[in-house]
Design an enzyme around this catalytic site. Structure first.
Site, PDB file in Angstrom:
ATOM      1  N   ARG A 104     -30.023  -3.794  20.020  1.00  0.00           N
ATOM      2  CA  ARG A 104     -29.773  -3.599  18.588  1.00  0.00           C
ATOM      3  C   ARG A 104     -28.295  -3.349  18.278  1.00  0.00           C
ATOM      4  O   ARG A 104     -27.804  -3.781  17.238  1.00  0.00           O
ATOM      5  CB  ARG A 104     -30.628  -2.454  18.055  1.00  0.00           C
ATOM      6  CG  ARG A 104     -32.110  -2.833  18.043  1.00  0.00           C
ATOM      7  CD  ARG A 104     -32.867  -1.873  17.181  1.00  0.00           C
ATOM      8  NE  ARG A 104     -34.299  -2.094  17.234  1.00  0.00           N
ATOM      9  CZ  ARG A 104     -35.176  -1.322  16.619  1.00  0.00           C
ATOM     10  NH1 ARG A 104     -34.768  -0.292  15.917  1.00  0.00           N
ATOM     11  NH2 ARG A 104     -36.456  -1.574  16.690  1.00  0.00           N
ATOM     12  N   ASP A 130     -35.987   6.523   1.897  1.00  0.00           N
ATOM     13  CA  ASP A 130     -35.854   6.254   3.329  1.00  0.00           C
ATOM     14  C   ASP A 130     -34.400   6.513   3.714  1.00  0.00           C
ATOM     15  O   ASP A 130     -33.509   6.477   2.851  1.00  0.00           O
ATOM     16  CB  ASP A 130     -36.226   4.797   3.635  1.00  0.00           C
ATOM     17  CG  ASP A 130     -36.649   4.603   5.097  1.00  0.00           C
ATOM     18  OD1 ASP A 130     -37.864   4.490   5.349  1.00  0.00           O
ATOM     19  OD2 ASP A 130     -35.765   4.571   5.981  1.00  0.00           O
TER      20      ASP A 130
HETATM   21  C1  LIG Z   1     -42.602   3.586  11.111  1.00  0.00           C
HETATM   22  S1  LIG Z   1     -41.871   3.638   9.524  1.00  0.00           S
HETATM   23  C2  LIG Z   1     -43.238   4.283   8.572  1.00  0.00           C
HETATM   24  C3  LIG Z   1     -43.303   3.668   7.203  1.00  0.00           C
HETATM   25  C4  LIG Z   1     -44.458   4.148   6.330  1.00  0.00           C
HETATM   26  N1  LIG Z   1     -44.336   5.536   5.991  1.00  0.00           N
HETATM   27  C5  LIG Z   1     -45.792   3.878   6.964  1.00  0.00           C
HETATM   28  O1  LIG Z   1     -46.469   4.817   7.388  1.00  0.00           O
HETATM   29  O2  LIG Z   1     -46.163   2.706   7.045  1.00  0.00           O
HETATM   30  C6  LIG Z   1     -40.788   5.043   9.655  1.00  0.00           C
HETATM   31  C7  LIG Z   1     -39.708   5.091   8.576  1.00  0.00           C
HETATM   32  O3  LIG Z   1     -39.074   6.361   8.638  1.00  0.00           O
HETATM   33  C8  LIG Z   1     -37.699   6.174   8.344  1.00  0.00           C
HETATM   34  N2  LIG Z   1     -36.923   7.313   8.868  1.00  0.00           N
HETATM   35  C9  LIG Z   1     -36.550   7.600  10.147  1.00  0.00           C
HETATM   36  N3  LIG Z   1     -35.796   8.711  10.201  1.00  0.00           N
HETATM   37  C10 LIG Z   1     -35.680   9.163   8.922  1.00  0.00           C
HETATM   38  C11 LIG Z   1     -35.006  10.259   8.318  1.00  0.00           C
HETATM   39  N4  LIG Z   1     -34.285  11.126   9.044  1.00  0.00           N
HETATM   40  N5  LIG Z   1     -35.108  10.410   6.985  1.00  0.00           N
HETATM   41  C12 LIG Z   1     -35.823   9.539   6.227  1.00  0.00           C
HETATM   42  N6  LIG Z   1     -36.469   8.471   6.739  1.00  0.00           N
HETATM   43  C13 LIG Z   1     -36.411   8.280   8.063  1.00  0.00           C
HETATM   44  C14 LIG Z   1     -37.366   4.851   9.035  1.00  0.00           C
HETATM   45  O4  LIG Z   1     -36.190   4.274   8.504  1.00  0.00           O
HETATM   46  C15 LIG Z   1     -38.626   4.039   8.773  1.00  0.00           C
HETATM   47  O5  LIG Z   1     -38.504   3.223   7.651  1.00  0.00           O
END
Ligand SMILES: C[S@@+](CC[C@H](N)C(=O)[O-])C[C@H]1O[C@@H](n2cnc3c(N)ncnc32)[C@H](O)[C@@H]1O
Length: 288
Positions: free
Chosen positions: A47, A149
């Site tokens: 990445r 996000d």
């Molecule tokens: C696996 S996805 C889950 C998306 C959705 N909530 C679902 O359950 O389908 C995790 C998301 O958390 C976000 N994320 C990771 N660390 C974060 C942080 N410190 N603050 C806010 N969002 C975060 C990532 O960018 C990603 O879009």
């Protein structure tokens, strides 16, 4: 076959040492709370190597030096590269009837506020919006949804609301017809979420790790699904503690299928499978 795979993994264009990987792990942990386990080393290399090439740098050391100097634009791209954004429409389907029932019991309250706190590419907040339109039987329900996000790329995609049709394969046809517009010409094979749904949602950049969040007011429901798994328990606890004052006394917190908030029993208690409400202790604090 194994031989070919092994060669690809080891013959890297740039030297990527254990020390580089450890520096990256610390940077992303301190900034976004994401704990990368050692098995993610190859993923991290692939990445970030793109960015090193684009910048015309000659090593990970130089790139990490640039980040450590605090270049804000580079930080944004760094974080965007390391998040995992897997999501889908109506993921963990059983939550949506629970949300609908919860809001229905409170429909005299207006407006209803819902926060989707790790909204990724938008499928989750749009699923919430569709559920609300169905509940109120109107494309202008008195519901405001905030979707946030840490990753600015996924937020931009979510805001656009454009998806390839394969993302809708599991969705009943009546919903597809009601909530999406089909793309024509060069947009063949794509759909766009209807404007009325997009208008219900405000997309905001929020790092859950930050001391304070740019959201105030009280929420009837908060979705925090499939993001806590990337954080260790103390980080999860401190985030959950910040959610408490933002939830209405009878508000609901939705967690992901493999997440549990039971280690924060002083803050939340389980109401139904992966759905939480404020603990008795926190509720009492409302009446003080
Ligand atoms: C696996 S996805 C889950 C998306 C959705 N909530 C679902 O359950 O389908 C995790 C998301 O958390 C976000 N994320 C990771 N660390 C974060 C942080 N410190 N603050 C806010 N969002 C975060 C990532 O960018 C990603 O879009």
């Amino acid at each position: 076959m194994t031989q070919i795979l092994n060669r690809n993994l080891t013959e890297r264009q740039f030297n990527f040492t254990e020390k580089d990987f450890e520096r990256i792990r610390k940077l992303i942990y301190d900034h976004a709370g994401i704990s990368l386990n050692p098995a993610k080393k190859d993923m991290v290399y692939s990445r970030l190597v793109r960015r090193i090439r684009e910048l015309g740098l000659d090593s990970f050391q130089v790139y990490l030096g640039l980040l450590e100097k605090g270049d804000a634009a580079e930080w944004e791209l760094f974080v965007n590269s390391l998040t995992t954004n897997l999501t889908s429409f109506f993921r963990e389907e059983h939550h949506f009837p629970i949300l609908s029932e919860h809001i229905n019991e409170r429909r005299t309250r207006t407006p209803i506020n819902i926060w989707c706190s790790a909204s990724s590419t938008g499928e989750e907040p749009y699923s919430i919006a569709m559920t609300m339109v169905e509940l109120y039987g109107s494309f202008q329900p008195p519901v405001k949804i905030y979707a946030s996000d840490v990753d600015t790329n996924v937020l931009a995609k979510a805001r656009e609301g454009i998806y390839t049709t394969d993302r809708l394969e599991k969705m009943p046809q009546h919903k597809v017809r009601r909530f999406f517009k089909k793309g024509m010409g060069e947009n063949q094979g794509k759909v766009r979420v209807r404007k009325e749904l997009r208008d219900m949602i405000e997309f905001v950049h929020v790092n859950l790790l930050d001391e304070s969040w740019p959201l105030n007011g009280k929420f009837d429901a908060i979705f925090c699904r499939n993001v806590m798994i990337y954080f260790d328990k103390p980080t999860q606890y401190s985030i959950l503690k910040k959610f408490v004052p933002l939830l209405k006394e009878d508000g609901l917190m939705f967690a992901g299928h493999s997440e549990s908030f039971l280690h924060a029993a002083d803050l939340f208690k389980l109401r139904r499978k992966t759905v939480y409400e404020l603990s008795d202790q926190q509720r009492k604090a409302y009446h003080k």
